[in-house]
Structures are given as structure tokens and as C-alpha cells.
Design an enzyme around this catalytic site. Structure first.
Site, PDB file in Angstrom:
ATOM      1  N   ASP A  31      11.199  14.515   9.162  1.00  0.00           N
ATOM      2  CA  ASP A  31      10.828  13.976   7.851  1.00  0.00           C
ATOM      3  C   ASP A  31       9.740  14.834   7.234  1.00  0.00           C
ATOM      4  O   ASP A  31       9.055  15.608   7.918  1.00  0.00           O
ATOM      5  CB  ASP A  31      10.351  12.516   7.990  1.00  0.00           C
ATOM      6  CG  ASP A  31      10.346  11.768   6.671  1.00  0.00           C
ATOM      7  OD1 ASP A  31      10.788  12.343   5.651  1.00  0.00           O
ATOM      8  OD2 ASP A  31       9.892  10.606   6.656  1.00  0.00           O
ATOM      9  N   LYS A  32       9.614  14.670   5.924  1.00  0.00           N
ATOM     10  CA  LYS A  32       8.560  15.343   5.150  1.00  0.00           C
ATOM     11  C   LYS A  32       7.864  14.276   4.328  1.00  0.00           C
ATOM     12  O   LYS A  32       8.506  13.327   3.856  1.00  0.00           O
ATOM     13  CB  LYS A  32       9.215  16.413   4.281  1.00  0.00           C
ATOM     14  CG  LYS A  32       8.347  16.971   3.178  1.00  0.00           C
ATOM     15  CD  LYS A  32       8.659  16.329   1.843  1.00  0.00           C
ATOM     16  CE  LYS A  32       7.589  16.605   0.824  1.00  0.00           C
ATOM     17  NZ  LYS A  32       7.744  15.762  -0.372  1.00  0.00           N
ATOM     18  N   HIS A  33       6.552  14.389   4.161  1.00  0.00           N
ATOM     19  CA  HIS A  33       5.806  13.439   3.342  1.00  0.00           C
ATOM     20  C   HIS A  33       4.805  14.216   2.500  1.00  0.00           C
ATOM     21  O   HIS A  33       4.354  15.276   2.915  1.00  0.00           O
ATOM     22  CB  HIS A  33       5.071  12.434   4.253  1.00  0.00           C
ATOM     23  CG  HIS A  33       4.638  11.193   3.542  1.00  0.00           C
ATOM     24  ND1 HIS A  33       5.461  10.107   3.409  1.00  0.00           N
ATOM     25  CD2 HIS A  33       3.476  10.875   2.904  1.00  0.00           C
ATOM     26  CE1 HIS A  33       4.817   9.158   2.728  1.00  0.00           C
ATOM     27  NE2 HIS A  33       3.608   9.609   2.408  1.00  0.00           N
ATOM     28  N   SER A  34       4.466  13.688   1.333  1.00  0.00           N
ATOM     29  CA  SER A  34       3.505  14.381   0.466  1.00  0.00           C
ATOM     30  C   SER A  34       2.316  13.471   0.197  1.00  0.00           C
ATOM     31  O   SER A  34       2.465  12.248   0.152  1.00  0.00           O
ATOM     32  CB  SER A  34       4.203  14.739  -0.849  1.00  0.00           C
ATOM     33  OG  SER A  34       3.262  14.994  -1.856  1.00  0.00           O
TER      34      SER A  34
ATOM     35  N   THR B 206       8.042   8.710  -5.123  1.00  0.00           N
ATOM     36  CA  THR B 206       9.472   8.989  -4.893  1.00  0.00           C
ATOM     37  C   THR B 206      10.334   7.743  -5.125  1.00  0.00           C
ATOM     38  O   THR B 206      11.409   7.818  -5.706  1.00  0.00           O
ATOM     39  CB  THR B 206       9.646   9.507  -3.450  1.00  0.00           C
ATOM     40  OG1 THR B 206       8.937  10.741  -3.360  1.00  0.00           O
ATOM     41  CG2 THR B 206      11.093   9.726  -3.075  1.00  0.00           C
TER      42      THR B 206
ATOM     43  N   ARG C 200      -6.008   0.112  -2.040  1.00  0.00           N
ATOM     44  CA  ARG C 200      -6.753   1.372  -2.233  1.00  0.00           C
ATOM     45  C   ARG C 200      -6.644   1.858  -3.666  1.00  0.00           C
ATOM     46  O   ARG C 200      -7.586   2.396  -4.230  1.00  0.00           O
ATOM     47  CB  ARG C 200      -6.207   2.454  -1.279  1.00  0.00           C
ATOM     48  CG  ARG C 200      -6.703   2.282   0.156  1.00  0.00           C
ATOM     49  CD  ARG C 200      -5.875   3.126   1.106  1.00  0.00           C
ATOM     50  NE  ARG C 200      -5.909   4.526   0.754  1.00  0.00           N
ATOM     51  CZ  ARG C 200      -4.931   5.397   1.032  1.00  0.00           C
ATOM     52  NH1 ARG C 200      -3.851   5.002   1.671  1.00  0.00           N
ATOM     53  NH2 ARG C 200      -5.046   6.650   0.701  1.00  0.00           N
TER      54      ARG C 200
ATOM     55  N   SER D  17      -2.357   5.964   6.832  1.00  0.00           N
ATOM     56  CA  SER D  17      -1.276   5.467   5.972  1.00  0.00           C
ATOM     57  C   SER D  17      -0.019   6.317   6.169  1.00  0.00           C
ATOM     58  O   SER D  17       1.085   5.782   6.367  1.00  0.00           O
ATOM     59  CB  SER D  17      -1.737   5.515   4.510  1.00  0.00           C
ATOM     60  OG  SER D  17      -0.657   5.308   3.636  1.00  0.00           O
TER      61      SER D  17
ATOM     62  N   LYS E  82       3.589   5.232   8.831  1.00  0.00           N
ATOM     63  CA  LYS E  82       4.982   5.146   8.364  1.00  0.00           C
ATOM     64  C   LYS E  82       5.875   6.077   9.182  1.00  0.00           C
ATOM     65  O   LYS E  82       7.028   5.785   9.451  1.00  0.00           O
ATOM     66  CB  LYS E  82       5.060   5.497   6.876  1.00  0.00           C
ATOM     67  CG  LYS E  82       4.466   4.413   5.977  1.00  0.00           C
ATOM     68  CD  LYS E  82       4.796   4.612   4.519  1.00  0.00           C
ATOM     69  CE  LYS E  82       3.882   5.584   3.821  1.00  0.00           C
ATOM     70  NZ  LYS E  82       2.524   5.134   3.601  1.00  0.00           N
ATOM     71  N   LYS E  83       5.311   7.210   9.570  1.00  0.00           N
ATOM     72  CA  LYS E  83       6.115   8.194  10.299  1.00  0.00           C
ATOM     73  C   LYS E  83       6.238   7.819  11.778  1.00  0.00           C
ATOM     74  O   LYS E  83       7.233   8.135  12.431  1.00  0.00           O
ATOM     75  CB  LYS E  83       5.505   9.593  10.143  1.00  0.00           C
ATOM     76  CG  LYS E  83       5.335   9.985   8.671  1.00  0.00           C
ATOM     77  CD  LYS E  83       6.660  10.000   7.931  1.00  0.00           C
ATOM     78  CE  LYS E  83       6.539   9.512   6.507  1.00  0.00           C
ATOM     79  NZ  LYS E  83       7.810   9.530   5.761  1.00  0.00           N
TER      80      LYS E  83
HETATM   81  N1  IUR Z   1       1.145   8.857   0.879  1.00  0.00           N
HETATM   82  C1  IUR Z   1       0.954   7.815   1.716  1.00  0.00           C
HETATM   83  O1  IUR Z   1       1.909   7.317   2.321  1.00  0.00           O
HETATM   84  N2  IUR Z   1      -0.273   7.337   1.904  1.00  0.00           N
HETATM   85  C2  IUR Z   1      -1.341   7.840   1.267  1.00  0.00           C
HETATM   86  O2  IUR Z   1      -2.432   7.376   1.481  1.00  0.00           O
HETATM   87  C3  IUR Z   1      -1.121   8.932   0.388  1.00  0.00           C
HETATM   88  C4  IUR Z   1       0.114   9.418   0.203  1.00  0.00           C
HETATM   89  I1  IUR Z   1      -2.720   9.723  -0.616  1.00  0.00           I
END
Ligand code: IUR
Length: 484
Positions: A109-112, A149, A197, A212, A216-217
Site C-alpha cells: 500500500d501507499k499513503h500520503s 482520496t 485533530r 494515524s 490503518k496500515k
Molecule cells: N493521513 C492519515 O491517515 N493521517 C494523518 O494524520 C495524515 C494523513 I496528516
């Protein structure tokens, strides 16, 4: 360029470290006491962190208490152990995803951390599926001025981001990728903290971002993850030094949790691509899936995908992985996966087909459109040095393309098209920005802010540099890559 492995990040409190002694305080303290402890600069043990997250998840923590704890963490920081404990507690607030044995080694996976015009996930998830990966992407909504997204995908009529773990498994079997939101079953405590937040000025906390993202990952059961850590004026973390600290934390805490994580540092001063706004960004993602579209977007998609395939040992080097992702864009296989993902996540199959195989003009007819267009013109001759993403995003948010309060509806057709790119020559009076709006004409102040986003110089035209700056790898990964 590969940066050295992570040191303990400066933004984190000293004293922590993975593999330390077990938590000496098994008895959780009352929430008020936990808030006071962190407020005064103390350390939260594993049991304390679990008590806080448990109270968030079961609804017993009041909103004010959640906000106070978030602010205490934002101001006092957390060491690596506290951050890892927070990540675990968030992940365990919901269900762990489980996959067939045969998928071992394929789950990526990729996250930003969030940007303006960042539609990379829409393209990269199906491209990686076309490269033989399984991508169970749990994504986010817009945060602050940055786009989300999930919101972008929801501009496609019928697209459903809430999918049960069983449905996710079916999607991975049938399509190879899915893009879903956190829910009551998936990391619910992160959903609550994420929204809190956004309204308590605590988005830019390194431990909160780390926990955070990684929570999720962690539930996705991945074998490799690349996080796109953005820096620049329009990023959550403006400075590259801060982005490096976050990268080191993500890589380090990830390793402690058994997750192979690399972090790519990428520039977020100008928008990614030429479109900002939900439906407009879907159109641009489709262009990239056609093997076309803006070069900076394609460059980012292929480099991030290349890093991930390399990290997951499915490619010998980042460049080789990037070439495989590029081939999936050029031969239509990534677009085919996207079409199947849309249909499997609730979009009428006829609409999914028409969107994926239609012309750009047809796509525009099929997606939500704002009522009016308004163009801005260059105030002088010059070469485009920058198009500042932050003022652009702030005005678009006012026009309804973003939220000011959690849960607020957004206007999916509102956005802007950049009619020029960085490095190009612009003549005085030529249009440079087309705003798509539902409401009345732009106000004087809004036009002034938008015109301030265009930065011109006397330089000769130049090729826009890649947004990709550096890659931070886990210490065990090598050899050093050859691609920048
Ligand atoms: N993406 C996330 O899933 N959590 C965060 O705190 C941020 C980006 I910034």
C-alpha cells in the site's frame, strides 16, 4: 537518492525506543489524570495509552477531553514507544484484516500525508494491482486545506467507500485493489481522532500523524508500505527537515511493528498535476490511467510505485519498478483495474465503462460539474516560477471544495484547472487559471488571493523539476538505489 536509515527523530521525546522494558504501570489511570500527566510533560505507558484510546472508542471520553489530550500530545510530544503504543491501540480499536496464505508477499500500500491536487492513490492502487499486487487501501478524507482520496472517489456517482472486511477480501480477489474508508469495524478510534485533530489545530503533530497512518496500515496485514511525506508551503509539515523527522518515525515505528515501511519525501508547493477539486481530479487521474496526463503526476505515480515494488522485492531497483508501473499505465491494464474497482465498489458498470473508455469531454459530462467557470489572466509577461497551492486550496475550500467542519458536505464539481505549468512562458492577459464554481462570481479578495498564487519571473522557460526529493528506507534495505 536513498537517505540513510532512520535515526530517532528530533521531534520525539528522548528516552523511548523499541524493545524496552514492559510497561511498569499496568493499572490505567483516570482520563483526567492521563491528560494532566501528558500536559505536564510526562510519559504515557502502554496501559495509559490503551485507556485513552479505549475511552475514545467507547464514547466515554468527552470531546473536550479528547481535544485536551491531543493538544497535550501536540505540545509535549511522544517518544517512539508511546507512539508505537498509540499505533497499536488505534489499530486494535477495530478488526484486523486477514488474507489467504497465498497472498503473503503481495500485499502492499501507499499513503500520503496530504496535498493539493494529489490524486496519486486513484492511479497507483489499480496500477499496482495490474503489476500483480494486492492493495487493500484504507484511505482518508480531506484534512485542513488538503484533499482526501475518499472524497474524490465519492464524486463518482455510486462509489461506496464503506466496505466490510469480507467485501474487501472479495474486492482483492476479483480486482486486486480497493480503496475504502475507516469505519466502525476498521480503526474506528483513528476516525474519531482524525476528525478531532482537524478542528483543534493538532494535525501537524509527528506522533499523531505517525500513529494515524500506521494504525490503518497495521490492520491491512501488509508486507510493504510507502508513505508519501509531503513538505512545502501547502503540506501539513512545511519544512523538509520536519518531513525527514516524520519519515524516520514512520520507518522506525513501522519496523518496530513488523511493517516494512519506506518514506518518500516529495515537494508540495505547487499542486500535483493541473487540476484541483474532486471531480476534476478524477478526470485527471483517468488521463494518467490512459498513459497521458501531466508529466509531474505520472512521474510521482511511477516513482512511488517503483519504490514500493523495489521495497517489496518485486523489482531489482526503484527504476525497474517504475518502468513496470509505467507499462501498466501505457497498456491500459491499470485503467482496466480501475474500471473493475469502480464497478465492484458500487458504480453502475455501464458508467464505469463509459468513464474509463470515454473521451475527456464525455467524462466531463458523466461527472458532477460546477455551474459556472471563471478565468483569471496573467497580470504581466513572465515565466511561471511557482503556482502556490496553499492560497489556491484556501479559496477553493471557501467555494465549497473542502470542509470547514467535520462531516460537512462538499461540492464535488468545484475546483480549478491550471492552464499553465511551472517553467512555461506566459503573456500578459493570457488566462492561467479556470475556476469552476457553483456560487456567485469570485469576490475581490478571492481574486487577489488567487492572483497571488501565480509567481512569475524573468527567467528563460525551464523544465519543471520532479516533485520527488528523497527516499528514506528501512536500514536493512539495500543496495542503494540508482534512481534519484
Ligand atoms: N493521513 C492519515 O491517515 N493521517 C494523518 O494524520 C495524515 C494523513 I496528516
Amino acid at each position: 537518492m536513498a537517505a540513510p536509515g532512520p535515526a530517532v527523530p528530533r521531534g520525539f521525546l528522548p528516552g523511548g525506543g523499541s524493545g524496552g522494558a514492559p510497561d511498569p504501570l499496568p493499572e490505567p489511570k483516570p482520563l483526567l489524570e492521563l491528560i494532566r500527566l501528558k500536559r505536564d510533560g510526562g510519559r504515557l505507558g502502554e496501559a495509559d495509552v490503551r485507556a485513552f484510546v479505549g475511552a475514545v472508542a467507547d464514547g466515554s471520553a468527552q470531546g473536550a477531553q479528547i481535544g485536551a489530550m491531543l493538544m497535550a500530545i501536540r505540545l509535549r510530544g511522544m517518544d517512539m514507544e508511546e507512539t508505537a503504543a498509540l499505533t497499536r491501540a488505534l489499530a486494535e480499536s477495530g478488526q484486523q484484516l486477514e488474507w489467504p496464505e497465498a497472498w503473503q508477499g503481495q500485499l502492499v500500500d501507499k499513503h500520503s500525508t496530504g496535498g493539493v491536487g494529489d490524486k496519486v492513490s486513484l492511479v497507483l492502487a489499480p496500477a499496482l494491482a495490474a503489476c500483480g499486487c494486492k492493495v487493500p487501501m484504507i484511505s482518508g478524507r480531506g484534512l485542513g486545506h488538503t484533499g482526501g482520496t475518499l472524497d474524490k472517489l465519492e464524486s463518482i456517482p455510486g462509489f461506496t467507500v464503506i466496505q466490510s472486511p469480507e467485501q474487501m477480501r472479495k474486492l482483492l480477489e476479483q480486482v486486486g485493489c480497493c480503496i475504502v474508508g475507516q469505519s466502525e469495524k476498521l480503526v474506528p478510534a483513528d476516525g474519531i481522532l482524525y476528525a478531532a485533530r482537524d478542528v483543534t489545530a493538532t494535525v501537524d503533530s509527528l506522533p499523531l500523524i505517525t500513529a494515524s497512518i500506521l494504525s490503518k496500515k497495521a490492520v491491512e496485514g501488509l508486507s510493504a508500505l510507502v508513505v508519501d511525506v509531503k513538505f512545502g508551503e501547502a503540506a501539513v509539515l512545511p519544512s523538509q527537515a520536519q518531513a525527514r523527522e516524520l519519515a524516520a518515525a514512520l520507518v522506525g515505528v513501522g519496523a518496530g511493528l513488523g511493517l516494512r515501511v519506506a518514506a518518500a519525501l516529495t515537494a508540495m508547493d505547487t499542486p500535483v498535476g493541473r487540476s484541483v477539486g474532486h471531480a476534476l481530479e478524477v478526470e485527471e487521474a483517468l488521463l494518467c490511467l490512459d498513459g497521458a496526463g501531466p508529466p509531474d503526476l505520472r512521474d510521482l505515480v511511477t516513482r512511488l510505485g517503483g519504490a514500493l515494488l523495489w521495497l517489496n522485492r518485486q523489482a531489482e531497483a526503484q527504476a525497474e519498478g517504475a518502468a513496470r508501473v509505467a507499462a501498466a499505465l501505457d497498456d491500459g491494464s491499470a485503467r482496466g483495474r480501475f474500471e473493475r474497482m469502480l464497478a465492484a465498489q458500487g458504480v453502475d458498470p455501464g458508467l464505469a465503462r463509459a468513464l474509463c473508455s470515454g473521451s475527456p469531454a464525455r467524462r466531463r459530462e458523466l461527472l458532477p460539474r460546477a455551474r459556472e467557470r471563471e478565468e483569471l489572466r496573467a497580470p504581466a509577461d513572465g515565466t511561471v516560477e511557482h503556482i502556490r497551492a496553499l492560497p489556491l486550496a484556501l479559496v477553493l475550500r471557501e467555494l465549497g471544495a473542502g470542509r470547514s467542519r467535520a462531516g460537512e458536505p462538499i461540492r464535488p464539481g468545484v475546483g480549478a484547472e491550471l492552464l499553465v505549468g511551472v517553467g512555461q512562458r506566459l503573456r500578459c492577459g493570457a488566462p492561467w487559471l479556470r475556476v469552476h464554481r457553483d456560487g456567485p462570481a469570485l469576490s475581490g479578495p478571492q481574486r487577489r488571493v488567487l492572483q497571488g498564487a501565480l509567481v512569475l519571473s524573468d527567467r528563460a522557460p525551464f523544465a519543471a523539476p520532479s516533485l520527488f526529493a528523497e527516499l528514506v528506507l528501512p536500514p536493512a534495505h539495500g543496495p542503494t538505489d540508482t534512481q534519484k
